[in-house]
Design an enzyme around this catalytic site. Structure first.
Site, PDB file in Angstrom:
ATOM      1  N   ARG A 550      -1.913 -14.828 -39.908  1.00  0.00           N
ATOM      2  CA  ARG A 550      -0.601 -14.921 -40.963  1.00  0.00           C
ATOM      3  C   ARG A 550      -0.489 -15.904 -41.391  1.00  0.00           C
ATOM      4  O   ARG A 550      -0.771 -16.987 -40.813  1.00  0.00           O
ATOM      5  CB  ARG A 550       0.445 -14.058 -40.167  1.00  0.00           C
ATOM      6  CG  ARG A 550       0.425 -12.693 -39.650  1.00  0.00           C
ATOM      7  CD  ARG A 550       1.785 -12.318 -38.933  1.00  0.00           C
ATOM      8  NE  ARG A 550       2.064 -13.443 -37.856  1.00  0.00           N
ATOM      9  CZ  ARG A 550       3.563 -13.485 -37.534  1.00  0.00           C
ATOM     10  NH1 ARG A 550       4.238 -12.810 -37.929  1.00  0.00           N
ATOM     11  NH2 ARG A 550       3.595 -14.394 -36.633  1.00  0.00           N
ATOM     12  N   SER A 611      -4.009 -20.214 -31.299  1.00  0.00           N
ATOM     13  CA  SER A 611      -4.008 -19.764 -29.723  1.00  0.00           C
ATOM     14  C   SER A 611      -5.398 -19.752 -29.415  1.00  0.00           C
ATOM     15  O   SER A 611      -5.805 -18.686 -28.770  1.00  0.00           O
ATOM     16  CB  SER A 611      -3.063 -18.423 -29.711  1.00  0.00           C
ATOM     17  OG  SER A 611      -1.891 -18.582 -30.415  1.00  0.00           O
ATOM     18  N   ASP A 665       0.955 -20.914 -28.471  1.00  0.00           N
ATOM     19  CA  ASP A 665       1.917 -19.916 -28.782  1.00  0.00           C
ATOM     20  C   ASP A 665       2.843 -19.963 -27.754  1.00  0.00           C
ATOM     21  O   ASP A 665       4.080 -19.411 -28.207  1.00  0.00           O
ATOM     22  CB  ASP A 665       1.247 -18.500 -28.918  1.00  0.00           C
ATOM     23  CG  ASP A 665       0.174 -18.162 -27.681  1.00  0.00           C
ATOM     24  OD1 ASP A 665       0.093 -18.986 -26.943  1.00  0.00           O
ATOM     25  OD2 ASP A 665      -0.154 -17.099 -27.629  1.00  0.00           O
TER      26      ASP A 665
HETATM   27 MG    MG Z   1       1.348 -12.853 -28.813  1.00  0.00          MG
END
Ligand code: MG
Ligand code: ADP
Length: 922
Positions: A550, A611, A665
């Site tokens: 995103r 991540s 994250d």
């Molecule tokens: Mg997640």
């Protein structure tokens, strides 16, 4: 007059509906902890929690105390669906006076009967004489039961009044008597022994009686229900329409508040004979019923039973005839003085009259046997009265049954209840239309229920053997289930040890000389501040490595945070192509997003949630350690990811990009919650994987220069235990699950906790339980062999069903081609609970190490801190967060920990890291 009499004995349908409602209310009252002492319908728990499934086998002894007899029975079950149990029985008459004498004498007699029976059957009993012989005790009186083999007598009835028994545990009394008789201590006892001294007492050795184990005590109603159950056709209600009247049914155990059991179902003995003792039946009680009640030894009590029990039907007819005689509506020729005599007209005679309704000859015969000379008209009127009284009884039975049916249907949250009902008793056997009335009237009153009536003959004896057999089967199963699940159940000490180990690994991960070999890597993030709420401005954020890629625009203003975002697909060819192509693609997506947002010209600070495991060397400098999650773009591992992104921007001539920070994250989660709560200094993720970060003192971070202030440490705690330090808590199931992953031996802590693995652990446990024939009746289930077929979200659904929504469990299992019984569902839930509880507890042990370290770092007696949490498992599982918080409270009592759910940590959090960095730089 005759018409009026008949009318008074006929209850209109609306009145039956009302009565059904009252019965249901009373049932609820009897089950509730607050009100059960006042309830007329006692709803006694029986601790019978299962019906037979047909696999029961072995020899079972039953002793049943009846009105004037003791019946002994030896039942052999073959595990063949209970189709052909072999039975031997013997009946002993209870000597005169024993039922009103001393309790001890009665129980000694019962033990004698058992002893004698064993002596008689010893030769035909094929079992070895060492084998235990389980005994079920049928005791048809109201008892307050606290276990299957523990029951205090509430009160005698049916003509019994032995002293010293009310309030005592009758199982214990029987056990004592058996010990005494078995020990040969009987000879000195009272004179009542004489009649059976002639028995083959020489054959009754102490050895044989000492084989006997009293396993279960039950009411005769429960026995009836159990007899009618066979494989694939559980019977869940029993109606006994005998001298007395009673009913039992399988209730949801959590609704039986007076018993400890909370899962599954339990048979409840309604003791509905006392229904109406508070006056609820006064408007249907006729003057005839009133006379019957007044002449009974317990006026005002058992009002329902006195309308329906076969002990009373003859009497009701008799009083009706007396009244009609007085009104000159019957026997006008000769005065029937004989009718004044209590008990002259038996229920048996009434039923005979009814069962020969074509003519009046039977009525005539019965009346004449009483010395009356009835006219033809008298006979037909007697017949009409008999019919009205007995029909009314059947109708009232149907109303009670309807109340039970509707109650079961409602509490099981079903639209339609399909159930089998065992029926037994004198009235049922003696009156041909009983079943028809029971069926049709209950159908009228509870149209949402389909009840199939199953007649039972001699239920209580065989049923008692079933109860005993089921109890033993369940006890044996329980042992095996406990054995299977025991390794998953962690003690307080186990958890404290995990906490200590985590603490140790944290220290090693932080230490300059030890971090290289620590299983918890404790990566510095170069995030040194959490938000303080003064951050302002527009920021870009990227989120790569979650479920979607995103690009976001995050606007931080006085009023709060607003976001716009766009999801972009990364084609597999790019994920697995060259690094250049991947980062070029990312820049193209950013440019597309900026175009859509009409902000091509703006130069905005950008935070990048990435991540994947990185060795961070600055806030905007992070070396990729390895790709995961299906990425394998070439030329990236070992490179600075931010640099790769900047190079791509240059290639694409996108000069307005200002990458400020690269963020894990967990850090994003902490930061996004930190904006709302300044005490948020921990980030936790429990989703596909699990990880945590927290604010550590710089002086403790041996891997980064500097002593001042704090830095957020990305623990990478999923790898805790990869050095073998958790080996002792791994179970057989954990090892299988680990071996079957793409990274065996790695992320061992994560594999005990996170969403990617819990379903798999459950699946492997189910396979073992099936193998041991504890589930699905041991039937093969090929689908369950498929990896990942049992989703972690199933745990949420299954654990949410608190005895009610078991349909959903069934639906899940049906998808796996499994036809689950009710008990399978209950066991499945227990497995899921064990697995998710352990996950939450381990997560708590890890967090306890973190919060305790923070508290010690700061030299505080008490630490108040907030954890920002993200991850679908944490958010959607019904018990995970509660269990986590409860365990943490226990393990770290000096820390007051609040949990805050993160909303879009990876988007908002990355922007906030950028914002905080800009604020600090200014
Ligand atoms: Mg997640
Ligand atoms: P990620 O960790 O990849 O960012 P999530 O936080 O959404 O993604 O976690 C996804 C995981 O959550 C899935 O792998 C699944 O195992 C688990 N999950 C999905 N739905 C549920 C649910 N209803 N209850 C418990 N766990 C769930």
């Amino acid at each position: 007059q005759i018409q009026r009499a008949l009318r008074s004995l006929t209850i209109p349908l609306e009145r039956l509906h009302i009565m059904k409602g009252h019965m249901m209310q009373d049932m609820c009252k009897g089950l509730s902890r607050q009100t059960y002492t006042q309830a007329k319908v006692r709803m006694l728990p029986t601790y019978v929690c299962s019906t037979p499934n047909g696999t029961e086998k072995g020899n079972f002894l039953v002793v049943e105390l009846c009105q004037s007899q003791v019946r002994t029975l030896l039942v052999t079950l073959y595990g063949d669906g209970n189709l052909s149990p072999q039975m031997m029985y013997k009946i002993f008459d209870i000597p005169e006076g024993l039922t009103q004498g001393e309790g001890e004498a009665l129980f000694d007699f019962i033990a004698q009967c058992v002893s004698q029976f064993l002596a008689d059957t010893a030769s035909s009993d094929t079992s070895s004489s060492e084998e235990r012989l389980p005994l079920g005790f049928v005791f048809p009186f109201s008892c307050w039961q606290t276990q299957l083999d523990k029951a205090e007598l509430i009160s005698w009835s049916k003509g019994f009044s032995c002293s010293g028994v009310v309030g005592k545990d009758v199982v214990q009394l029987l056990k004592s008597a058996i010990n005494k008789v078995g020990g040969g201590g009987m000879e000195a006892s009272g004179g009542w022994l004489t009649p059976w001294r002639g028995w083959k007492s020489s054959q009754v050795t102490a050895g044989e009686l000492s084989r006997v184990d009293v396993v279960a005590l039950m009411n005769d109603t429960v026995g009836t229900m159990m007899t009618c159950s066979t494989e694939g056709r559980p019977c869940e209600i029993a109606v006994v329409a005998d001298k007395g009247s009673n009913c039992c049914f399988m209730a949801e155990a959590h609704l039986v508040e007076t018993a400890e059991e909370t899962s599954g179902r339990m048979c409840v003995n309604t003791e509905w004979g006392c229904f109406g003792d508070d006056g609820t039946l006064s408007d249907i009680v006729t003057p005839y019923d009133q006379c019957v009640d007044e002449e009974s030894p317990n006026p005002g009590e058992k009002r329902f039973e006195k309308l329906v029990g076969s002990l009373y039907l003859g009497e009701i007819v008799r009083h009706a005839l007396i009244a009609l005689t007085a009104e000159k509506a019957i026997f006008t020729e000769s005065y029937p003085a004989i009718l004044k005599e209590k008990g002259v007209l038996t229920t048996q005679q009434v039923l005979q009259i009814l069962n020969n309704e074509e003519g009046t000859s039977e009525a005539k015969r019965v009346m004449e046997s009483l010395g009356l000379q009835p006219s033809e008209r008298d006979c037909s009127r007697v017949q009409q009265i008999c019919r009205a009284v007995v029909c009314r009884a059947a109708t009232l039975y149907a109303t009670g049954l309807a109340a039970i049916l509707s109650y079961m249907c409602q509490t099981r949250e079903l639209e339609q209840l399909i159930v089998n009902v065992g029926v037994e008793g004198e009235l049922h056997q003696g009156y041909t239309r009983f079943e028809e009335i029971l069926q049709s009237v209950s159908k009228l009153l509870s149209p949402e229920c389909i009840a199939t009536l199953l007649p039972s003959r001699d239920g209580s004896g065989r049923g008692a053997a079933m109860v005993t057999a089921v109890a033993l089967r369940l006890a044996a199963q329980r042992c095996v289930v406990n054995e299977v699940l025991r390794p998953l159940r962690l003690s307080r000490a186990d958890l404290e040890q995990v906490q200590a180990l985590m603490r140790q690994e944290m220290e090693r991960g932080l230490g300059r000389n030890t971090h290289a070999t620590a299983s918890v890597r404790m990566l510095p993030t170069y995030v040194c501040n959490t938000p303080d709420g003064t951050e302002r401005g527009d920021f870009l954020a990227l989120d790569l490595g979650g479920t979607n890629f995103r690009v976001l625009l995050v606007r931080v203003t006085q009023e709060g945070i607003s976001m716009a975002s766009e999801i972009y697909v990364i084609p597999k060819s790019i994920m697995q192509g060259t690094g250049e192509a991947l980062f070029d693609h990312i820049i193209e997506c950013i440019m597309d997003f900026q175009q859509k947002q009409n902000m091509m010209m703006d130069i905005l600070p950008l935070g990048f949630t990435f991540s994947f495991p990185c060795q961070q060397v600055g806030l905007d400098k992070a070396l990729l350690l390895t790709w995961t999650k299906g990425f394998s773009a070439s030329g990236c591992v070992g490179q600075d990811v931010v640099h790769l992104l900047r190079e791509a921007a240059q290639r694409k001539q996108h000069l307005g990009l200002k990458v400020v920070a690269l963020v894990n994250d967990t850090v994003g989660t902490m930061m996004s919650c930190g904006y709302d709560d300044p005490k948020c200094e921990i980030g936790l993720i429990v989703g596909t994987g699990t990880n945590a970060c927290y604010m550590e003192e710089m002086r403790n971070v041996g891997t980064v220069e500097g002593q001042q202030g704090r830095m957020c440490i990305n623990m990478e705690w999923g790898a805790f235990g990869d050095n073998g330090c958790l080996d002792h808590i791994f179970t057989h199931f954990d090892r299988i699950v680990d071996a079957d992953t793409i990274n065996p031996g790695k992320q061992r802590f994560e594999k005990l906790i996170s969403g990617m693995y819990l379903g798999e652990i459950v699946r492997h446990i189910l396979l073992v339980l099936r193998e041991k024939e504890l589930l699905f009746q041991g039937k093969p289930c090929p689908k369950l062999e498929t990896k990942d077929i049992f989703k972690t979200k199933f745990l949420s659904t299954i654990e949410l069903s608190n005895g009610l929504a078991l349909r959903q469990i069934r639906a899940i299992l049906q998808e796996l081609d499994l036809d689950a019984s009710f008990e399978d569902s209950v066991l499945l839930r227990e497995v899921c609970q064990a697995v998710s509880l352990r996950a939450a507890q381990l997560c708590a042990a890890g967090l306890a190490a973190v919060v305790e370290k923070m508290r010690e770092n700061r030299g505080l007696d008490q630490l108040a801190v907030t954890v920002g949490v993200d991850g679908t498992l944490y958010k959607l599982h019904p018990c995970f967060s509660d269990n986590l918080q409860k365990t943490l409270q226990e393990l770290a009592p000096k820390c007051n920990v609040t949990f805050l759910l993160s909303e879009d940590g990876s988007g908002k959090g990355a922007a906030l890291v950028a914002a905080v960095a800009c604020r600090s730089a200014n």
